[in-house]
Design an enzyme around this catalytic site. Structure first.
Site, PDB file in Angstrom:
ATOM      1  N   CYS A  15       0.871  -1.170   0.000  1.00 61.91           N
ATOM      2  CA  CYS A  15       0.000   0.000   0.000  1.00 61.91           C
ATOM      3  C   CYS A  15       0.910   1.221   0.000  1.00 61.91           C
ATOM      4  CB  CYS A  15      -1.005   0.004   1.150  1.00 61.91           C
ATOM      5  SG  CYS A  15      -0.336   0.114   2.798  1.00 61.91           S
ATOM      6  N   CYS A  89      -2.240   1.110  -4.103  1.00 61.52           N
ATOM      7  CA  CYS A  89      -1.038   1.798  -4.594  1.00 61.52           C
ATOM      8  C   CYS A  89      -1.093   2.030  -6.093  1.00 61.52           C
ATOM      9  CB  CYS A  89       0.237   1.069  -4.188  1.00 61.52           C
ATOM     10  SG  CYS A  89       0.627  -0.366  -5.183  1.00 61.52           S
ATOM     11  N   CYS A  93       3.109  -0.191  -8.523  1.00 67.74           N
ATOM     12  CA  CYS A  93       3.663  -1.536  -8.357  1.00 67.74           C
ATOM     13  C   CYS A  93       4.155  -2.075  -9.692  1.00 67.74           C
ATOM     14  CB  CYS A  93       2.595  -2.477  -7.811  1.00 67.74           C
ATOM     15  SG  CYS A  93       1.915  -1.952  -6.251  1.00 67.74           S
TER      16      CYS A  93
END
Length: 143
Positions: A15, A89, A93
């Protein structure tokens, strides 16, 4: 020797701040897997410390995450994980072929009181139990 004996499954929780949801998820997976799963957590913009209300909520469950620290998300952490679970997020990523990715839409516990964080914690616990089943790992009964 079978594959499960030689390498244990691994999961990475991501996160933005690595201070609340991802830390609670990592705490649950460590506790409920009894060490049968390698657990990592990280954030795209890590906070200075773990959310104290998340710590309090987990202590109510008998899981102590006080020693954990927010960590920065690295490409290596993603590459060395079998399952990558994001919690808000977005595209921060890195994506690698052959990895399993999931996005868990969960409320952000940042700035929330304990009464608002408990349902988030409980939803994370339920999802961790499902994940353990998918990984073929029986949850330990003590948590």
């Amino acid at each position: 020797m079978s594959t499960t004996e030689s390498t244990k499954p691994s999961a990475l929780f991501v996160c933005v701040h690595n201070a609340g949801r991802s830390q609670m998820a990592a705490g649950y997976l460590r506790a409920l897997s009894g060490g049968a799963v390698e657990v990592r957590s990280a954030g795209s913009m890590p906070a200075a410390q773990i959310n104290p209300v998340a710590v309090e909520a987990m202590l109510e469950e008998g899981i102590d995450i006080r020693a954990e620290r927010p960590k920065v998300l690295t490409t290596d952490a993603v590459q060395s994980s079998d399952v990558v679970i994001t919690m808000g997020c977005g595209d921060a990523c890195p994506i690698f072929p052959g990895k399993r990715y999931e996005d868990w839409e969960l409320d952000d516990p940042a700035g929330q009181g304990i009464d608002a964080v408990r349902p988030i914690r409980d939803e994370i616990r339920a999802r961790i139990l499902v994940l353990l089943g998918e990984l073929g790992v029986a949850p330990v009964a003590s948590v």
